[in-house]
Write a protein that holds these residues in place. Structure first.
Motif, mmCIF file in Angstrom:
data_model
loop_
_atom_site.group_PDB
_atom_site.id
_atom_site.type_symbol
_atom_site.label_atom_id
_atom_site.label_comp_id
_atom_site.label_asym_id
_atom_site.label_seq_id
_atom_site.Cartn_x
_atom_site.Cartn_y
_atom_site.Cartn_z
ATOM 1 N N ALA A 1 0.828 -1.208 0.000
ATOM 2 C CA ALA A 1 0.000 0.000 0.000
ATOM 3 C C ALA A 1 0.859 1.253 0.000
ATOM 4 O O ALA A 1 0.488 2.275 -0.592
ATOM 5 N N LEU A 2 2.022 1.188 0.649
ATOM 6 C CA LEU A 2 2.918 2.349 0.670
ATOM 7 C C LEU A 2 3.564 2.593 -0.687
ATOM 8 O O LEU A 2 4.034 3.693 -0.966
ATOM 9 N N LEU A 3 3.588 1.550 -1.543
ATOM 10 C CA LEU A 3 4.152 1.708 -2.883
ATOM 11 C C LEU A 3 3.129 2.201 -3.891
ATOM 12 O O LEU A 3 3.479 2.598 -4.997
ATOM 13 N N ALA A 4 1.845 2.169 -3.531
ATOM 14 C CA ALA A 4 0.789 2.543 -4.476
ATOM 15 C C ALA A 4 0.851 4.035 -4.777
ATOM 16 O O ALA A 4 1.305 4.830 -3.953
ATOM 17 N N PRO A 5 0.395 4.453 -5.982
ATOM 18 C CA PRO A 5 0.374 5.883 -6.317
ATOM 19 C C PRO A 5 -0.438 6.674 -5.297
ATOM 20 O O PRO A 5 -1.521 6.265 -4.879
ATOM 21 N N HIS A 6 0.104 7.820 -4.893
ATOM 22 C CA HIS A 6 -0.520 8.621 -3.846
ATOM 23 C C HIS A 6 -0.003 10.054 -3.959
ATOM 24 O O HIS A 6 1.121 10.273 -4.403
ATOM 25 N N PRO A 7 -0.807 11.044 -3.578
ATOM 26 C CA PRO A 7 -0.341 12.441 -3.687
ATOM 27 C C PRO A 7 0.969 12.701 -2.968
ATOM 28 O O PRO A 7 1.742 13.570 -3.372
ATOM 29 N N CYS A 8 1.245 11.954 -1.895
ATOM 30 C CA CYS A 8 2.470 12.193 -1.124
ATOM 31 C C CYS A 8 3.633 11.330 -1.583
ATOM 32 O O CYS A 8 4.698 11.363 -0.981
ATOM 33 N N ARG A 9 3.430 10.527 -2.619
ATOM 34 C CA ARG A 9 4.511 9.632 -3.041
ATOM 35 C C ARG A 9 5.732 10.437 -3.455
ATOM 36 O O ARG A 9 5.643 11.398 -4.200
ATOM 37 N N GLY A 10 6.855 10.004 -2.960
ATOM 38 C CA GLY A 10 8.099 10.698 -3.256
ATOM 39 C C GLY A 10 8.360 11.837 -2.296
ATOM 40 O O GLY A 10 9.398 12.484 -2.348
ATOM 41 N N GLY A 11 7.408 12.087 -1.385
ATOM 42 C CA GLY A 11 7.556 13.156 -0.411
ATOM 43 C C GLY A 11 7.949 12.610 0.947
ATOM 44 O O GLY A 11 8.909 11.854 1.086
ATOM 45 N N PRO A 12 7.162 12.913 1.977
ATOM 46 C CA PRO A 12 7.509 12.465 3.327
ATOM 47 C C PRO A 12 7.483 10.944 3.439
ATOM 48 O O PRO A 12 6.908 10.256 2.611
ATOM 49 N N PRO A 13 8.098 10.394 4.475
ATOM 50 C CA PRO A 13 8.103 8.943 4.645
ATOM 51 C C PRO A 13 6.713 8.421 4.929
ATOM 52 O O PRO A 13 5.843 9.144 5.395
ATOM 53 N N PRO A 14 6.466 7.138 4.657
ATOM 54 C CA PRO A 14 5.116 6.598 4.798
ATOM 55 C C PRO A 14 4.708 6.364 6.241
ATOM 56 O O PRO A 14 5.539 6.219 7.131
ATOM 57 N N ALA A 15 3.430 6.327 6.473
ATOM 58 C CA ALA A 15 2.880 5.953 7.768
ATOM 59 C C ALA A 15 2.389 4.507 7.700
ATOM 60 O O ALA A 15 2.428 3.883 6.646
ATOM 61 N N ARG A 16 1.912 3.998 8.814
ATOM 62 C CA ARG A 16 1.345 2.659 8.846
ATOM 63 C C ARG A 16 -0.166 2.783 8.975
ATOM 64 O O ARG A 16 -0.670 3.607 9.741
ATOM 65 N N TYR A 17 -0.889 1.956 8.215
ATOM 66 C CA TYR A 17 -2.334 2.055 8.163
ATOM 67 C C TYR A 17 -2.974 0.764 8.679
ATOM 68 O O TYR A 17 -2.307 -0.251 8.860
ATOM 69 N N ALA A 18 -4.293 0.816 8.890
ATOM 70 C CA ALA A 18 -5.021 -0.367 9.340
ATOM 71 C C ALA A 18 -5.101 -1.382 8.203
ATOM 72 O O ALA A 18 -5.266 -1.018 7.033
ATOM 73 N N VAL A 19 -4.986 -2.656 8.535
ATOM 74 C CA VAL A 19 -5.042 -3.736 7.555
ATOM 75 C C VAL A 19 -6.102 -4.734 8.001
ATOM 76 O O VAL A 19 -6.019 -5.277 9.111
ATOM 77 N N ASP A 20 -7.092 -4.966 7.150
ATOM 78 C CA ASP A 20 -8.171 -5.911 7.442
ATOM 79 C C ASP A 20 -8.145 -7.045 6.428
ATOM 80 O O ASP A 20 -7.866 -6.824 5.248
ATOM 81 N N PRO A 21 -8.449 -8.270 6.861
ATOM 82 C CA PRO A 21 -8.505 -9.392 5.910
ATOM 83 C C PRO A 21 -9.702 -9.255 4.976
ATOM 84 O O PRO A 21 -10.754 -8.717 5.351
ATOM 85 N N VAL A 22 -9.535 -9.735 3.762
ATOM 86 C CA VAL A 22 -10.594 -9.718 2.757
ATOM 87 C C VAL A 22 -10.752 -11.133 2.224
ATOM 88 O O VAL A 22 -9.767 -11.791 1.896
ATOM 89 N N LEU A 23 -11.997 -11.598 2.164
ATOM 90 C CA LEU A 23 -12.277 -12.918 1.617
ATOM 91 C C LEU A 23 -13.293 -12.770 0.501
ATOM 92 O O LEU A 23 -14.400 -12.272 0.708
ATOM 93 N N ALA A 24 -12.897 -13.146 -0.715
ATOM 94 C CA ALA A 24 -13.774 -13.065 -1.881
ATOM 95 C C ALA A 24 -13.819 -14.426 -2.555
ATOM 96 O O ALA A 24 -13.029 -15.330 -2.238
ATOM 97 N N GLU A 25 -14.736 -14.583 -3.502
ATOM 98 C CA GLU A 25 -14.855 -15.871 -4.174
ATOM 99 C C GLU A 25 -13.632 -16.182 -5.037
ATOM 100 O O GLU A 25 -13.376 -17.337 -5.367
ATOM 101 N N THR A 26 -12.868 -15.152 -5.385
ATOM 102 C CA THR A 26 -11.658 -15.374 -6.180
ATOM 103 C C THR A 26 -10.420 -15.582 -5.320
ATOM 104 O O THR A 26 -9.326 -15.748 -5.843
ATOM 105 N N GLY A 27 -10.569 -15.566 -3.993
ATOM 106 C CA GLY A 27 -9.422 -15.771 -3.126
ATOM 107 C C GLY A 27 -9.474 -14.869 -1.910
ATOM 108 O O GLY A 27 -10.479 -14.205 -1.637
ATOM 109 N N SER A 28 -8.388 -14.845 -1.169
ATOM 110 C CA SER A 28 -8.296 -14.016 0.031
ATOM 111 C C SER A 28 -7.218 -12.965 -0.149
ATOM 112 O O SER A 28 -6.369 -13.052 -1.039
ATOM 113 N N GLY A 29 -7.251 -11.970 0.722
ATOM 114 C CA GLY A 29 -6.265 -10.898 0.667
ATOM 115 C C GLY A 29 -6.450 -9.954 1.830
ATOM 116 O O GLY A 29 -6.962 -10.334 2.892
ATOM 117 N N TRP A 30 -6.035 -8.708 1.630
ATOM 118 C CA TRP A 30 -6.102 -7.716 2.697
ATOM 119 C C TRP A 30 -6.512 -6.366 2.125
ATOM 120 O O TRP A 30 -6.220 -6.059 0.963
#
Length: 357
Positions: free
Chosen positions: A194-223
């Motif tokens: 998520a910190l590598l994803a395009p974002h207005p602050c990308r390339g600027g200040p260092p990243p923060a840590r965000y909430a991460v929740d599990p995701v379960l879909a019919e095509t698989g699992s993830g976050w």
């Protein structure tokens, strides 16, 4: 004085760009087959994919025919090699791009990418049509049945489109939305992606840590990684799918890109924590946590008995060409990890002191 004409290869590149070929790698055929076994696409998507396969198969058949014709001709050997490579190579490349588009239609529901050959043929048929109008109506030349071949090919290339307008086909991209995400091996990698994803602050200040929740879909699992950017206030909402094969996940190139973002400014020392306000202190702690995690993962990529991360493991985000080899060396990575641990210890000590106070 007339201006110089652009080389034909440049014009060809412009035509290919106008047809919008599929960009980037994947999905692999193995990934498509794994996805098919888990969740089968609706019938209209399957039928459209079968029809879309006609174009790459036809291109391969034409390439084989020309290869046989050139090999059996009376050209000199060098001419056969150059001519065969150029002509057959272009046809095989177009077939490969068309096949990649078909896989993305089935696996990702990216319907537009499956019609790259149709768009390319549309451009070719416009030019061909104008030429035939001049050839027949202006020059008075006789018509020939073979003149309709490009337009028949164009109709075949666009034939699957009505199938993808059905209700079940239109719902397919939403059902496989998780497949658009990059793979992660665990919850921590999901946060790093998520910190590598395009974002207005990308390339600027260092990243923060965000909430991460599990995701379960019919095509698989993830976050799902979500939160609010502490610098610009923009919402952060990204997903990462679970890695299915050992080679998937955050690579050394990704980790190197994150390491560059969280590196403390030159000359900054851990005692800066005492001079930070509460918000800056929280961000310093987040930056240090990310820095420690990134450098520990980079160190884990260094094989036992080796001194650097192998080039084959520097996957993901492209590494700048001028990056020194020492940036992936064990000694430098250990030194950077220790520096981040010092900043983290200072930040946590300051947080504890302010809570006591």
């Amino acid at each position: 004085m007339t201006s110089a004409r652009r080389p034909p290869v440049m014009e060809t590149r412009k035509v290919l760009a106008a047809a919008r070929p599929p960009v980037g790698p994947g999905p692999s055929t193995a990934a498509v087959l794994r996805g098919w076994s888990r969740v089968r696409p609706p019938l209209p998507v399957v039928l459209a994919a079968v029809l879309l396969l006609v174009v790459p198969l036809a291109l391969l058949a034409v390439a084989v025919r020309y290869a046989v014709s050139i090999a059996g001709g009376d050209w000199p050997l060098l001419g056969k090699l150059v001519g065969g490579f150029l002509l057959c190579g272009v046809l095989v490349m177009l077939a490969a791009l068309a096949f990649r588009g078909v896989k993305r239609v089935v696996h990702l529901g990216s319907f537009s990418e499956g019609f790259f050959p149709a768009r390319l043929l549309t451009i070719a048929c416009v030019v061909t049509g104008l030429f035939l109008v001049k050839y027949v109506l202006v020059d008075g030349e006789p018509t020939d049945p073979t003149m309709v071949v490009p337009f028949v090919a164009l109709a075949v290339a666009w034939a699957p489109w009505p199938l993808l307008l059905t209700t079940s086909a239109q719902a397919w991209p939403r059902r496989v939305r998780l497949r658009w995400s990059r793979p992660a091996r665990d919850v921590e990698e999901a946060g790093l992606l998520a910190l590598l994803a395009p974002h207005p602050c990308r390339g600027g200040p260092p990243p923060a840590r965000y909430a991460v929740d599990p995701v379960l879909a019919e095509t698989g699992s993830g976050w799902r990684v979500h939160g609010t950017c502490p610098w610009c206030g923009a919402p952060v909402d990204a997903t990462a799918r679970g890695a299915e094969v050992p080679g998937e996940g955050v690579g050394g190139g990704d980790l190197h890109a994150l390491a560059r973002r969280v590196t403390p400014p030159e000359g900054e020392q851990p005692d800066v924590a005492a001079r930070c306000d509460d918000v800056q202190l929280a961000l310093l702690r987040s930056r240090s946590l990310v820095g420690v995690a990134v450098h520990e993962r980079l160190l884990a990529l260094v094989p036992e008995g080796a001194d650097v991360v192998p080039a084959r493991l520097r996957t993901g985000t492209p590494v700048p060409l001028m990056t020194p080899e020492t940036a992936f060396g064990r000694a430098e990575l250990q030194q950077a990890a220790e520096r981040h641990r010092a900043f983290l210890a200072a930040a946590e000590a300051e947080v504890a002191r302010r809570r006591r106070g």
